[in-house]
Design an enzyme around this catalytic site. Structure first.
Site, PDB file in Angstrom:
ATOM      1  N   GLU A 170       0.796  -1.229   0.000  1.00 38.53           N
ATOM      2  CA  GLU A 170       0.000   0.000   0.000  1.00 38.53           C
ATOM      3  C   GLU A 170       0.833   1.286   0.000  1.00 38.53           C
ATOM      4  OE1 GLU A 170      -2.747  -0.151   3.272  1.00 38.53           O
ATOM      5  OE2 GLU A 170      -3.891  -1.793   2.408  1.00 38.53           O
ATOM      6  N   GLU A 360      -5.885  -8.234   0.724  1.00 35.50           N
ATOM      7  CA  GLU A 360      -6.537  -7.838   1.977  1.00 35.50           C
ATOM      8  C   GLU A 360      -7.992  -7.519   1.688  1.00 35.50           C
ATOM      9  OE1 GLU A 360      -4.772  -4.662   4.300  1.00 35.50           O
ATOM     10  OE2 GLU A 360      -2.760  -5.460   3.952  1.00 35.50           O
TER      11      GLU A 360
END
Ligand code: IFM
Length: 451
Positions: A170, A360
């Site tokens: 991320e 995720e």
């Protein structure tokens, strides 16, 4: 019992996983030669984390990993995404590897393989060695090179048994929360810094992919992006334009260079209009970020609804608050599984025929054990089923999705939120470390067993 998700059959070999990251679950921050990280310092600074909590002990996964691998096997997981703590491998962020640090992951990898669980490590999930933070962190052009050097040591030690690698987790969140909003380490508040940090994180990804190829190891490697499907708050052209801008900021700024070797012109123009020329993006950098990788990890939680108007820092869009007509989690995030289907279906223009892994997806629900030890987290059961059904629908529509990792395996340290946000399939009683499978873990087990 059959409910949405339970009766779905996924393609053979589809990975059913769960994820964690080192600083969030390991604890043991002073053990076996681990050096300090940016998050050790940040979490100990007053006011940074809710209730002054830190990752010093957290879910104690560093000591309890054997028990946790047993629990993964009980659920029937076929893959585990964890992160390797860079400060365990290189306590100062450079120089020779600390053998005890690598030994830990070596043992974990062997234990997973013995249970038929594919180890899928992430190299960098935000715990930057403090020495590198003090040398400039992600504002320094040297940090990506240090990441590649550390990655090489991981490939050398584990690459004979690990076949799926993730580079950077991320980069949008790391750059935005760490450098623009001041909410994550290192706690800066500067848009220009955030853009530069995002560039260096992406360069770190490219450098790690190069190092993987040079290692000669077999396997696949790719970045993990938090992708936020973006929609305009209305059909007005100003809102539509704002949504395109926001999509550039959170999504295309990362997808374009990784898969097409070039930053999007519109987003670069927005940034340069606000912070001036980006000389840090040098000739050749975009091609290096675009070094061909093998897969894309997608982290998906919720959508972003965008309205025209200027937010803090001058970005020309605002994010709408959660809609009362949409269900939400205990932290108020909208539950929008249909956007996951749309997202996965739309990624082919970047990934081509490369596989996508949902690395995720998860939710905060705060259910606690009842006196019998049952954790009836109905909200998470529904969320899990709905999002697995969304992945299944995307596959049905032709998306090349090869796996799903629920976030998270365990309740853990949720960064600035500390321990008040519980994301786990497994409940952790922090004072004792006791683990309990929540109803969601049992529902996931049934889905996996039914394949
Ligand atoms: O806990 C985080 C994780 O570290 C990165 N992705 C989002 C999760 C939930 O906020």
């Amino acid at each position: 019992m059959t409910a949405a998700g339970d009766s779905l059959r996924f393609p053979a070999g589809f990975l059913f996983g769960a994820g964690t990251s080192a600083y969030q679950v390991e604890g043991a921050v002073d053990e076996d030669g681990r050096g300090p990280s940016s998050w050790d310092r940040f979490s100990h600074e007053p006011g940074r984390v809710a209730n002054g909590e830190t990752g010093d002990v957290t879910s104690d996964h560093y000591h309890r990993w054997r028990e946790d691998v047993d629990l993964m096997a009980e659920i029937g997981l076929t893959a585990y995404r964890f992160s390797i703590a860079w400060p365990r491998v290189q306590p100062d962020g450079s120089g020779p590897a600390n053998p005890a640090g690598l030994d830990h992951y070596d043992r974990l990898v062997d234990a997973l393989l013995a249970r038929g669980i594919a180890p899928c490590p992430t190299l960098y999930h935000w715990d930057l060695p403090l020495a590198l933070e003090d040398a400039g962190g992600w504002l320094s052009r040297d940090t990506p090179e240090r990441l590649a050097d550390y990655a090489r040591r991981c490939f050398d030690r584990l690459g004979d048994r690990v076949h799926t690698w993730f580079t950077v987790n991320e980069p949008w969140v790391a750059a935005t929360l760490g450098y623009r909003l001041g909410l994550h380490a290192p706690g800066h508040r500067d848009l220009r810094e955030a853009v530069v940090a995002s560039h260096h994180l992406l360069l770190g990804h490219g450098a790690a992919v190069e190092a993987f190829r040079a290692s000669g190891r077999e396997g696949r490697i790719g970045i993990v992006l938090s992708l936020a499907p973006t929609e305009p708050a209305s059909e007005d052209e100003t809102d539509r334009e704002a949504a395109r801008g926001s999509d550039g900021y959170t999504n295309r700024w990362f997808l374009d260079p990784v898969f097409h070797g070039r930053y999007p012109d519109d987003t670069r123009a927005v940034f340069e209009g606000l912070v001036g020329p980006l000389a840090e993006i040098r000739d050749g950098d975009e091609a290096r970020i675009g070094t061909p990788s093998d897969l894309l990890g997608v982290n998906y939680y919720t959508r972003r609804v965008i309205r025209a108007g200027t937010a803090d820092g001058g970005l020309p869009w605002t994010v709408e608050p959660a809609s009362p007509s949409v269900q939400h989690t205990d932290t108020g995030w909208e539950i929008t599984p249909w956007k996951l289907t749309e997202l996965l279906e739309g990624l082919e223009r970047w990934t081509g025929d490369r596989p996508i892994l949902v690395t995720e997806n998860g939710c905060v629900f705060l259910d606690q054990p009842d006196p019998t030890g049952r954790v009836a987290d109905t909200g998470r059961v529904d969320y899990l089923r709905a999002h697995l059904a969304a992945v299944h629908a995307a596959i049905g529509a032709g998306a090349n999705v090869a796996g799903y990792f629920h976030w998270s395996l365990l309740d853990n340290f949720e960064w600035a939120e500390g321990f008040r946000s519980r994301f786990g399939l497994i409940h952790v009683d922090y004072p004792s470390g006791r683990r309990l499978l929540k109803d969601s873990a049992k529902a996931y087990a049934r889905i996996i067993a039914a394949q």
